[in-house]
Enzyme design. Structure first.
Site, PDB file in Angstrom:
ATOM      1  N   ALA A 163       9.551  29.969-132.391  1.00 23.40           N
ATOM      2  CA  ALA A 163      10.228  28.655-132.501  1.00 23.40           C
ATOM      3  C   ALA A 163       9.349  27.620-132.779  1.00 23.40           C
ATOM      4  O   ALA A 163       8.147  27.512-132.759  1.00 23.40           O
ATOM      5  CB  ALA A 163      10.874  28.402-131.283  1.00 23.40           C
ATOM      6  N   TRP A 166      19.136  33.751-131.758  1.00 20.10           N
ATOM      7  CA  TRP A 166      18.407  33.243-130.550  1.00 20.10           C
ATOM      8  C   TRP A 166      17.980  31.648-130.604  1.00 20.10           C
ATOM      9  O   TRP A 166      18.698  30.852-131.107  1.00 20.10           O
ATOM     10  CB  TRP A 166      17.676  34.185-129.480  1.00 20.10           C
ATOM     11  CG  TRP A 166      16.511  34.509-129.910  1.00 20.10           C
ATOM     12  CD1 TRP A 166      15.412  34.098-129.693  1.00 20.10           C
ATOM     13  CD2 TRP A 166      15.900  35.365-130.908  1.00 20.10           C
ATOM     14  NE1 TRP A 166      14.286  34.770-130.201  1.00 20.10           N
ATOM     15  CE2 TRP A 166      14.535  35.516-131.075  1.00 20.10           C
ATOM     16  CE3 TRP A 166      16.561  36.296-131.886  1.00 20.10           C
ATOM     17  CZ2 TRP A 166      14.074  36.451-131.739  1.00 20.10           C
ATOM     18  CZ3 TRP A 166      16.103  37.150-132.641  1.00 20.10           C
ATOM     19  CH2 TRP A 166      14.542  37.654-132.602  1.00 20.10           C
ATOM     20  N   ASP A 167      16.999  31.397-130.215  1.00 20.43           N
ATOM     21  CA  ASP A 167      16.314  30.069-130.285  1.00 20.43           C
ATOM     22  C   ASP A 167      16.444  29.359-131.488  1.00 20.43           C
ATOM     23  O   ASP A 167      16.537  29.897-132.451  1.00 20.43           O
ATOM     24  CB  ASP A 167      14.728  30.198-130.135  1.00 20.43           C
ATOM     25  CG  ASP A 167      14.061  30.665-128.958  1.00 20.43           C
ATOM     26  OD1 ASP A 167      14.817  31.009-128.012  1.00 20.43           O
ATOM     27  OD2 ASP A 167      12.889  30.845-128.794  1.00 20.43           O
ATOM     28  N   ASP A 191       5.622  26.596-130.015  1.00 21.38           N
ATOM     29  CA  ASP A 191       7.137  25.848-130.103  1.00 21.38           C
ATOM     30  C   ASP A 191       6.852  24.177-130.286  1.00 21.38           C
ATOM     31  O   ASP A 191       6.980  23.217-129.627  1.00 21.38           O
ATOM     32  CB  ASP A 191       7.746  25.692-128.627  1.00 21.38           C
ATOM     33  CG  ASP A 191       7.985  27.049-128.127  1.00 21.38           C
ATOM     34  OD1 ASP A 191       8.050  28.146-128.709  1.00 21.38           O
ATOM     35  OD2 ASP A 191       8.250  27.386-126.901  1.00 21.38           O
ATOM     36  N   GLU A 230       8.800  26.047-121.866  1.00 22.69           N
ATOM     37  CA  GLU A 230       9.057  26.446-123.352  1.00 22.69           C
ATOM     38  C   GLU A 230      10.025  25.147-124.161  1.00 22.69           C
ATOM     39  O   GLU A 230      10.604  24.536-123.515  1.00 22.69           O
ATOM     40  CB  GLU A 230       9.961  27.714-123.504  1.00 22.69           C
ATOM     41  CG  GLU A 230       9.269  28.872-122.821  1.00 22.69           C
ATOM     42  CD  GLU A 230       9.667  30.261-123.017  1.00 22.69           C
ATOM     43  OE1 GLU A 230       9.249  30.858-123.939  1.00 22.69           O
ATOM     44  OE2 GLU A 230      10.993  30.324-122.402  1.00 22.69           O
TER      45      GLU A 230
END
Length: 434
Positions: free
Chosen positions: A122, A51-52, A203, A275
């Site tokens: 992330a 994913w990320d 992040d 995000e």
């Protein structure tokens, strides 16, 4: 060579994403991506959910290439794990490609137990001028806790190298891990100050400002709103939605040396989670992008899972929402969760946006509904691989979707992209390319 001077704290006020702006959110042809279907080719990996994702980049922000290879880093979890549980065990793996389409799994970036946190969320990755790799990541929870915890700290792993041989590419350690930023409780909320929704301090994204040579880390945070504050007219429910885009500056240019600065943008009363913030500089303008969910908007605002953005004339500048509302790219109404976690990067005269293939073929189900399906059906409806790369046009405060490239396509900087059929003064929003 850049001259590193302490970046001014200056007491600059953050730009505000206002309710008046966000209340205008709507799907239009300029912001809606085409429907995503499962890739015809093999996914990035059969063994893990992906994913990320972020690119290994040079200090100037360009996509790094090492002996012709491009490198991405992704959050991953075992492919047989229920998608809704994947964040609880997330680890960072890397993948490499010689053509920007077919990706090879290089394995975990870090040795078992070396990274901070019970799991890693992330971040970003820098290939510095001397060949050193720095991986910025979110250290989530504590490894020694008996239950899952959600405290978040920003960490860096430095000292790695990228090596290639006849068999491919590898990111080699050892890495030195260090927690470099924690919330101060004044500009950025601590977990104990959070009002019920999951708080954010995560992040990290490395950025060297081309105008000044100064280096920064952008990150997602929350703005503390004291009890009884008149923010949002005293509406306590709205005050719980207090997302911000934070920034730290390096006084020396050292990739491990950071000091907190005031946030760039806050969304008090509007949205809880801004995000994976990041910047693309084009034509002297700073395009500040971030992702957000439909369910993190405050009551009374109908938003979407989407890529949002602001623009200013400097990194610290007076940010204005792109397209009046801030919405840059979203999923179609009949596939509202097909992609997420978008990250933009420049290519020629366009901005490209990579993301991951999320939930599809839901037939009107909500994400809460998905969690009640049989495990095999939950797995079937989760993409868990790279999504088609979107193509954005831009002009000042406006952006528009031009079309898409193939799943996971990361072209070299010199590659020409396929032409798109013009439609009036905008390109087709339904064009697909290689």
């Amino acid at each position: 060579m850049p001259i590193y001077e302490p970046a001014p704290d200056g007491g600059e006020a953050a730009a505000a994403w206002t309710r008046a702006q966000a209340e205008g959110l709507a799907r239009s042809d300029d912001v809606v991506a085409p429907v995503v279907y499962p890739p015809e080719s093999e996914p990035v990996s059969d063994d893990v959910h992906v994913w990320d994702t972020w690119l290994l980049r040079n200090r100037d922000g360009s996509v790094a290439t090492v002996d012709g290879y491009r490198v991405i880093l992704s959050l991953t979890a075992p492919a047989d794990m229920l998608p809704g549980k994947r964040h609880d065990v997330a680890t960072i793996r890397y993948f490499y490609s010689a053509d920007g389409t077919q990706w090879h799994d290089g394995g975990p970036v870090f040795e078992d137990g070396a990274a901070f946190g019970a799991r890693q969320w992330a971040g970003s990755a820098l290939l510095d001028d001397d060949g050193t790799v720095y991986v910025y990541y979110t250290a989530a929870g504590h490894r020694d806790a008996e239950e899952l915890t959600y405290e978040q700290r920003i960490a860096v792993a430095g000292g790695g190298r990228v090596e290639t041989d006849a068999d491919g590419l590898r990111i080699a350690g050892p890495f030195d891990h260090e927690v470099i930023l924690e919330p101060d409780g004044e500009r950025y909320e601590r977990e104990a100050q959070s009002r019920g929704m999951i708080y954010t301090f995560r992040d990290p994204w490395f950025f060297e400002d081309p105008e000044t040579g100064r280096t920064y880390l952008l990150f997602e945070g929350n703005t503390p709103v004291p009890e009884g504050s008149d923010a949002c007219g005293g509406d306590a429910e709205r005050q719980a939605f207090n997302g911000s885009i934070g920034v730290a500056a390096s006084p020396t240019g050292d990739p491990t040396d950071w000091e907190l600065r005031p946030p760039l943008v806050d969304a008090v009363g509007v949205n809880q989670e801004l995000e994976r913030p990041h910047v693309v500089v084009r034509d002297g303008r700073y395009y500040l992008f971030f992702s957000s969910h439909d369910h993190t908007f405050a009551p009374g605002i109908d938003g979407f899972d989407g890529l949002y953005g602001f623009v200013a004339d400097s990194l610290r500048g007076d940010y204005r929402p792109l397209n009046d509302t801030g919405l840059v790219l979203t999923n179609p109404g009949n596939a509202p969760y097909q992609a997420y976690s978008w990250m933009a990067f420049p290519h020629g005269d366009e901005i490209l946006v990579q993301s991951f293939f999320n939930y599809y073929d839901l037939g009107g189900l909500s994400l809460d509904d998905v969690g009640h399906l049989a495990p095999e059906e939950q797995l079937r409806k989760f993409g868990g691989t790279l999504a088609p790369t979107a193509r954005l046009g831009y002009d000042g405060d406006r952006t528009w979707v031009r079309g898409t490239l193939a799943h996971g396509r990361i072209p070299l900087g010199s590659e020409e992209l396929p032409p798109l059929s013009p439609v009036g003064d905008r390109e087709s929003t339904r064009g697909y390319g290689r």
